[in-house]
Motif scaffolding. Structure first.
Motif, PDB file in Angstrom:
ATOM      1  N   GLY A 156      23.373  48.281 -12.084  1.00 36.57           N
ATOM      2  CA  GLY A 156      22.365  49.327 -11.865  1.00 36.57           C
ATOM      3  C   GLY A 156      22.015  49.458 -10.390  1.00 36.57           C
ATOM      4  N   ALA A 191      28.107  49.430 -17.326  1.00 40.45           N
ATOM      5  CA  ALA A 191      28.431  48.058 -17.729  1.00 40.45           C
ATOM      6  C   ALA A 191      27.775  47.686 -19.046  1.00 40.45           C
ATOM      7  CB  ALA A 191      27.968  47.094 -16.641  1.00 40.45           C
ATOM      8  N   ASP A 251       6.619  67.935 -11.052  1.00 46.58           N
ATOM      9  CA  ASP A 251       7.977  68.303 -10.639  1.00 46.58           C
ATOM     10  C   ASP A 251       8.356  69.614 -11.327  1.00 46.58           C
ATOM     11  OD1 ASP A 251       8.316  66.164  -8.949  1.00 46.58           O
ATOM     12  OD2 ASP A 251       9.319  64.905 -10.426  1.00 46.58           O
ATOM     13  N   THR A 260      19.488  45.486 -13.035  1.00 47.80           N
ATOM     14  CA  THR A 260      18.545  46.437 -12.416  1.00 47.80           C
ATOM     15  C   THR A 260      18.879  47.820 -12.982  1.00 47.80           C
ATOM     16  OG1 THR A 260      20.067  46.451 -10.526  1.00 47.80           O
ATOM     17  CG2 THR A 260      18.030  45.221 -10.249  1.00 47.80           C
ATOM     18  N   GLY A 285      16.880  52.752  -7.365  1.00 49.37           N
ATOM     19  CA  GLY A 285      15.995  52.237  -6.305  1.00 49.37           C
ATOM     20  C   GLY A 285      15.894  50.713  -6.306  1.00 49.37           C
ATOM     21  N   PRO A 334      27.455  53.786 -12.991  1.00 51.80           N
ATOM     22  CA  PRO A 334      28.345  54.916 -13.272  1.00 51.80           C
ATOM     23  C   PRO A 334      28.181  56.052 -12.261  1.00 51.80           C
ATOM     24  CG  PRO A 334      26.583  54.766 -14.923  1.00 51.80           C
ATOM     25  CD  PRO A 334      26.497  53.530 -14.071  1.00 51.80           C
ATOM     26  N   SER A 343      22.781  55.598  -5.664  1.00 50.49           N
ATOM     27  CA  SER A 343      22.620  57.028  -5.959  1.00 50.49           C
ATOM     28  C   SER A 343      21.154  57.461  -5.934  1.00 50.49           C
ATOM     29  CB  SER A 343      23.171  57.313  -7.352  1.00 50.49           C
ATOM     30  OG  SER A 343      22.337  56.664  -8.303  1.00 50.49           O
ATOM     31  N   ASP A 351       4.104  51.999 -12.032  1.00 50.02           N
ATOM     32  CA  ASP A 351       5.235  51.378 -11.344  1.00 50.02           C
ATOM     33  C   ASP A 351       5.677  52.232 -10.166  1.00 50.02           C
ATOM     34  OD1 ASP A 351       6.730  53.414 -12.420  1.00 50.02           O
ATOM     35  OD2 ASP A 351       7.566  52.179 -14.020  1.00 50.02           O
ATOM     36  N   TYR A 363      10.908  58.205 -19.711  1.00 47.76           N
ATOM     37  CA  TYR A 363      12.004  57.363 -20.199  1.00 47.76           C
ATOM     38  C   TYR A 363      11.428  56.092 -20.795  1.00 47.76           C
ATOM     39  CZ  TYR A 363      14.285  60.408 -16.861  1.00 47.76           C
ATOM     40  OH  TYR A 363      14.728  61.496 -16.183  1.00 47.76           O
ATOM     41  N   GLN A 393      20.707  50.501 -22.497  1.00 43.11           N
ATOM     42  CA  GLN A 393      21.771  50.057 -23.412  1.00 43.11           C
ATOM     43  C   GLN A 393      21.880  48.519 -23.426  1.00 43.11           C
ATOM     44  OE1 GLN A 393      25.794  50.796 -22.155  1.00 43.11           O
ATOM     45  NE2 GLN A 393      26.487  51.137 -24.241  1.00 43.11           N
TER      46      GLN A 393
HETATM   47  C1  LIG Z   1       9.605  61.224 -12.696  1.00 47.79           C
HETATM   48  C2  LIG Z   1       9.395  59.943 -11.924  1.00 47.79           C
HETATM   49  C3  LIG Z   1       8.794  59.986 -10.692  1.00 47.79           C
HETATM   50  C4  LIG Z   1       8.603  58.822  -9.939  1.00 47.79           C
HETATM   51  N1  LIG Z   1       8.066  58.926  -8.701  1.00 47.79           N
HETATM   52  C5  LIG Z   1       7.941  57.838  -7.922  1.00 47.79           C
HETATM   53  C6  LIG Z   1       7.445  57.939  -6.583  1.00 47.79           C
HETATM   54  O1  LIG Z   1       7.123  59.026  -6.096  1.00 47.79           O
HETATM   55  N2  LIG Z   1       7.355  56.798  -5.867  1.00 47.79           N
HETATM   56  C7  LIG Z   1       7.718  55.574  -6.382  1.00 47.79           C
HETATM   57  O2  LIG Z   1       7.622  54.567  -5.680  1.00 47.79           O
HETATM   58  N3  LIG Z   1       8.183  55.469  -7.631  1.00 47.79           N
HETATM   59  C8  LIG Z   1       8.302  56.556  -8.407  1.00 47.79           C
HETATM   60  N4  LIG Z   1       8.775  56.441  -9.688  1.00 47.79           N
HETATM   61  C9  LIG Z   1       9.103  55.132 -10.200  1.00 47.79           C
HETATM   62  C10 LIG Z   1      10.574  54.908  -9.821  1.00 47.79           C
HETATM   63  O3  LIG Z   1      11.389  55.295 -10.869  1.00 47.79           O
HETATM   64  C11 LIG Z   1      10.825  53.516  -9.372  1.00 47.79           C
HETATM   65  O4  LIG Z   1      10.148  53.360  -8.142  1.00 47.79           O
HETATM   66  C12 LIG Z   1      12.295  53.182  -9.107  1.00 47.79           C
HETATM   67  O5  LIG Z   1      12.970  54.221  -8.512  1.00 47.79           O
HETATM   68  C13 LIG Z   1      12.983  52.721 -10.372  1.00 47.79           C
HETATM   69  O6  LIG Z   1      14.278  52.377 -10.002  1.00 47.79           O
HETATM   70  P1  LIG Z   1      15.245  51.545 -10.919  1.00 47.79           P
HETATM   71  O7  LIG Z   1      16.447  51.319 -10.080  1.00 47.79           O
HETATM   72  O8  LIG Z   1      14.571  50.346 -11.450  1.00 47.79           O
HETATM   73  O9  LIG Z   1      15.560  52.465 -12.174  1.00 47.79           O
HETATM   74  P2  LIG Z   1      16.417  53.791 -12.281  1.00 47.79           P
HETATM   75  O10 LIG Z   1      16.020  54.772 -11.274  1.00 47.79           O
HETATM   76  O11 LIG Z   1      16.367  54.171 -13.723  1.00 47.79           O
HETATM   77  O12 LIG Z   1      17.911  53.346 -11.906  1.00 47.79           O
HETATM   78  C14 LIG Z   1      18.701  52.568 -12.751  1.00 47.79           C
HETATM   79  C15 LIG Z   1      20.155  52.715 -12.348  1.00 47.79           C
HETATM   80  O13 LIG Z   1      20.926  51.890 -13.205  1.00 47.79           O
HETATM   81  C16 LIG Z   1      22.086  52.576 -13.617  1.00 47.79           C
HETATM   82  N5  LIG Z   1      22.470  52.051 -14.912  1.00 47.79           N
HETATM   83  C17 LIG Z   1      21.805  52.168 -16.081  1.00 47.79           C
HETATM   84  N6  LIG Z   1      22.487  51.543 -17.060  1.00 47.79           N
HETATM   85  C18 LIG Z   1      23.588  51.011 -16.478  1.00 47.79           C
HETATM   86  C19 LIG Z   1      24.678  50.256 -16.951  1.00 47.79           C
HETATM   87  N7  LIG Z   1      24.774  49.926 -18.233  1.00 47.79           N
HETATM   88  N8  LIG Z   1      25.624  49.883 -16.080  1.00 47.79           N
HETATM   89  C20 LIG Z   1      25.542  50.212 -14.783  1.00 47.79           C
HETATM   90  N9  LIG Z   1      24.532  50.925 -14.279  1.00 47.79           N
HETATM   91  C21 LIG Z   1      23.576  51.316 -15.111  1.00 47.79           C
HETATM   92  C22 LIG Z   1      21.679  54.057 -13.650  1.00 47.79           C
HETATM   93  O14 LIG Z   1      22.812  54.873 -13.475  1.00 47.79           O
HETATM   94  C23 LIG Z   1      20.696  54.131 -12.472  1.00 47.79           C
HETATM   95  O15 LIG Z   1      21.343  54.497 -11.276  1.00 47.79           O
HETATM   96  C24 LIG Z   1       8.991  57.581 -10.467  1.00 47.79           C
HETATM   97  C25 LIG Z   1       9.587  57.525 -11.737  1.00 47.79           C
HETATM   98  C26 LIG Z   1       9.809  58.689 -12.454  1.00 47.79           C
HETATM   99  C27 LIG Z   1      10.484  58.573 -13.785  1.00 47.79           C
END
Ligand SMILES: Cc1cc2nc3c(=O)[nH]c(=O)nc-3n(C[C@H](O)[C@H](O)[C@H](O)COP(=O)(O)OP(=O)(O)OC[C@H]3O[C@@H](n4cnc5c(N)ncnc54)[C@H](O)[C@@H]3O)c2cc1C
Length: 483
Positions: A13, A131, A217, A164, A16, A46, A51, A442, A392, A398
């Motif tokens: 993953g 994965a 948004d 992550t 961020g 993926p 990204s 979060d 979400y 998964q």
């Molecule tokens: C609408 C919205 C607005 C937000 N706005 C803000 C904001 O303004 N400021 C802030 O600080 N936070 C904000 N957040 C919170 C934000 O999502 C988190 O700060 C952070 O970006 C979460 O990142 P993450 O990598 O944990 O999750 P995600 O962004 O969900 O990234 C997970 C990654 O894992 C990958 N992945 C998933 N499953 C698999 C797998 N099986 N194998 C390989 N890769 C996989 C996905 O492709 C994805 O790229 C917001 C959240 C949402 C939903």
């Protein structure tokens, strides 16, 4: 069996949080002048590692952060700010940038730290794959596989796997989402479908499900699309959500001198009923003694930080009752994450009307021509377009579902979060950082501590560059990359 390299890690993953683990890892290796010769990393996503994930990767230019610049690079408070200035943005650290600006920054940063880690000897393999894992005959060894091809990417013990993978899929309204001919827009980020629908019917009746950050948004997208398509007369936007009010406006000017304070009333006594709990929380916001000069956002953040551990100290039935009271917990969250003024203004132009309900797919009937009848509190509302802004799942990715089914992840029944022991999933022992551990508000800042700790655990295994490498051919002096 071939022996496992103790310095080989898989990061699953690259949104961020995954990027943050990598950034902290490179930062620590650089600061501590560590030799990364034997370090081997598999970066798996993926959509490409780096990204930007759901919040910064799938959006377009309509969508704005609800965090200011200094909150978007927790490893270095001013790095995102300086990058913005270099890109020609104004010199204001309290600016709310577009989400896509932060996506581009994370892409740049991720490429930079990969190069830095390679330059100090690490082998880095990037895999565009979704994965999953398979257990092996050995108790603590897992095959990390590409879930499409079933090919094994690598085989590692759990403590060398870092999850992550962020938010799980939004499946609440699956019944409607795959029909290209209906008016269902499954995410505020599917603006192409929204635009086509508005082109067809400029005076469409729109219903938005959800009133959290995603609503704003959608509001910014609708405002831009209406301007572009020359739509001046729109029907009022109906918002269906458990909350009857909009989120607050974020006034950063009052936040700069604020301090974190522990909630005053929340911890007093052991309330025996919901009303008592409610009045204690209200007192934090509504009385001078509770407020102690803080903004609503600060009080919301401070209360949210402690409410998870507080809930575990009260009788379980009261804790469950409190969590079901969306107006209480929800209003703390909503106060803790207010939004920029211009996003509120965008919503106002759409004449929003709120309907208080927690909508399910079974409340919506799709008509043969792709429109909708929505049943809300004994009322029937017709809609040409429904926008799904319900967010979400946190513990339903998964792999997390797979771990739960295998009895390898423990979910806290009260808070709905995965249980960790030293940043490892209780049961499987994979490292984890991201939304699945997080109750309430979060953001990048809230996941930073876990991301930093995982990087710390990995760098503890590396030797300083003074120690000669076992493989002289690979030996490289640590060369800090130019920032
Ligand atoms: C609408 C919205 C607005 C937000 N706005 C803000 C904001 O303004 N400021 C802030 O600080 N936070 C904000 N957040 C919170 C934000 O999502 C988190 O700060 C952070 O970006 C979460 O990142 P993450 O990598 O944990 O999750 P995600 O962004 O969900 O990234 C997970 C990654 O894992 C990958 N992945 C998933 N499953 C698999 C797998 N099986 N194998 C390989 N890769 C996989 C996905 O492709 C994805 O790229 C917001 C959240 C949402 C939903």
């Amino acid at each position: 069996m071939t022996s496992i390299n103790p310095l080989e890690f898989a990061f699953i993953g690259g949104g961020g949080t995954g990027e943050m683990v990598l950034i902290y890892l490179a930062q620590k290796a650089k600061q501590q002048k560590l030799n990364a010769n034997s370090l081997k990393l598999h970066l798996i996503d993926p959509n490409g590692f780096g990204s930007g994930g759901v919040a910064y990767g799938q959006c377009d230019t309509d969508h704005y952060l609800n965090s200011v610049r200094s909150e978007m690079s927790p490893w270095d408070e001013y790095e995102f700010h300086h990058w913005c200035i270099e890109q020609g943005h104004n010199d204001n650290v309290y600016e709310f940038n577009q989400r896509s600006d932060n996506g581009l920054f994370l892409q740049f940063k991720c490429a930079q730290v990969i190069q830095e880690l390679r330059s100090c000897g690490a082998e880095i393999n990037e895999h565009h794959a979704k994965a999953d894992y398979r257990k092996t005959g050995n108790n603590n060894l897992y095959n990390i596989i590409d879930s499409d091809t079933q090919n094994i990417i690598t085989t590692l013990p759990s403590e060398q796997i870092c999850l992550t993978d962020g938010y799980g899929p939004n499946t609440r309204f699956n019944d409607f989402k795959n029909n290209p001919n209906n008016g269902f827009v499954d995410s505020p980020y599917h603006t192409e479908k929204l635009e086509n629908l508005l082109l067809e019917k400029p005076d469409a009746k729109i219903v938005h499900i959800g009133s959290n950050a995603a609503l704003y948004d959608s509001a910014n997208s609708l405002k831009r699309l209406n301007n572009r398509l020359g739509i001046t007369q729109t029907k009022p936007l109906t918002i269906v959500s458990p909350f009857s009010q909009a989120m607050g406006v974020r006034d950063v000017s009052v936040e700069q001198v604020e301090k974190t304070l522990s909630p005053l009333f929340l911890k007093q006594g052991n309330p025996n009923n919901l009303d008592e709990l409610h009045s204690k929380l209200l007192a934090e916001f509504k009385t001078d003694e509770g407020r102690r000069g803080r903004s609503d956002r600060r009080i919301g953040l401070d209360s949210m930080k402690e409410i998870g551990s507080y809930l575990k100290t009260i009788q379980p039935e009261h804790a469950h009752a409190l969590l079901k009271e969306t107006q209480i917990v929800g209003s703390i969250c909503r106060n803790a994450t207010p939004l920029p003024q211009f996003s509120h203004d965008a919503l106002k132009t759409l004449s929003p009307e709120y309907k208080v309900a927690r909508l399910c797919a079974s409340d919506i009937d799709e008509t043969p021509d792709g429109h909708f009848d929505i049943h809300i509190n004994n009322q029937r509302i017709q809609a040409d377009i429904i926008i799904n802004g319900t967010g979400y799942g946190r513990t339903n990715s998964q792999i997390m579902t797979h771990l739960q089914n295998d009895g390898l992840a423990e979910i806290d029944g009260l808070l709905g979060t995965v249980t960790l022991e030293n940043d490892k999933i209780k049961g499987a022992g994979f490292y984890y950082a991201g939304p699945a551990t997080h109750f309430g508000v979060d953001g990048m800042e809230s996941f930073a501590a876990a991301a930093e700790n995982i990087a710390h655990q990995i760098t503890k295994l590396l030797q300083p560059i003074e120690v000669p490498s076992l493989d002289p051919a690979k030996q490289t002096a640590f060369i800090p990359a130019q920032l």
